[in-house]
Design an enzyme around this catalytic site. Sequence first.
Site, short mmCIF file in Angstrom:
data_model
loop_
_atom_site.label_atom_id
_atom_site.label_comp_id
_atom_site.label_asym_id
_atom_site.label_seq_id
_atom_site.Cartn_x
_atom_site.Cartn_y
_atom_site.Cartn_z
N SER A 1 0.80 -1.22 0.00
CA SER A 1 0.00 0.00 0.00
C SER A 1 0.84 1.28 0.00
O SER A 1 0.32 2.35 -0.29
CB SER A 1 -0.94 0.01 1.21
OG SER A 1 -0.21 0.17 2.41
N LYS B 1 1.09 4.76 6.79
CA LYS B 1 0.53 5.62 5.75
C LYS B 1 1.25 6.96 5.76
O LYS B 1 2.05 7.26 6.63
CB LYS B 1 -0.97 5.84 5.96
CG LYS B 1 -1.81 4.58 6.05
CD LYS B 1 -1.89 3.82 4.74
CE LYS B 1 -2.71 2.54 4.90
NZ LYS B 1 -2.63 1.70 3.67
#
Length: 257
Positions: A71, A142
């Site tokens: 991701s 993230k």
Amino acid sequence: MDTQAEHPERDHSSEPPAGSEEGSRFSRVRGAVASVRSWRRRILLTGMAGTAGLLLFSAFVVQPFLIPSGSMEPTLRVGDRVLVNKLAYRFGAEPQRGDVVVFDGTGSFVREDLDANPVTALARGAAASLGLAEPADTDFVKRVVGVGGDRVVCCDARGGLRVNGVPVDETYLHPGDTASEAPFDIVVPQGTLWMLGDHRSRSSDSRDHLGSPGGGMVPVERVTGRVDWLGWPPARIGGLAETGAFDGVRAPGRAHG
């Protein structure tokens, strides 16, 4: 009647006579066995002390973190081991736009798991804190795209991201990805963060939790630390490259220079 307790004497008949060749050999063997046992105890104690030291170091200073998914590609790849700086936000500093951070998504990205086994969670947490196992299902990595007070909009006429009206040139995105296939226009509440992955088409991030309690916002206090270094594989060892994508963004209400 003699009531004095009798003290059994040790039977030395099985031991070689002192001073004999057999006796000398027996003493040497017994000494070697004792030495091996002492060496093993020292190794065990040293190992336990070293492990305890590493756990304390990873708990308060720098924690290894195994990247389990794609991701955050190309910035972070599957199998990378990064070093998370836990002191980055300990002394009044807060996450900034562009920072790559590890955080606990409990209550924002995942629900509270009331049925979790505490013993299993403790063992897995210890292994993960040493970078020997995948992180817990509640841990995420993230990029911070919006901080408290920011208005984050996607997508503008050019298909890009805007923060507080300023276009953001996201050069760190995975080749071929767009800023987002799903449009959004949000204002980040104070004390929270808006998080996105660099591989947008494969990242489950704040966008996927707009309809959840909290609206996909991650509380600042849930941030574990900032990813500052790559520790593995050898070819990628070094500091994480900084981005200047948000240099032109100002807090709402401030003029742009």
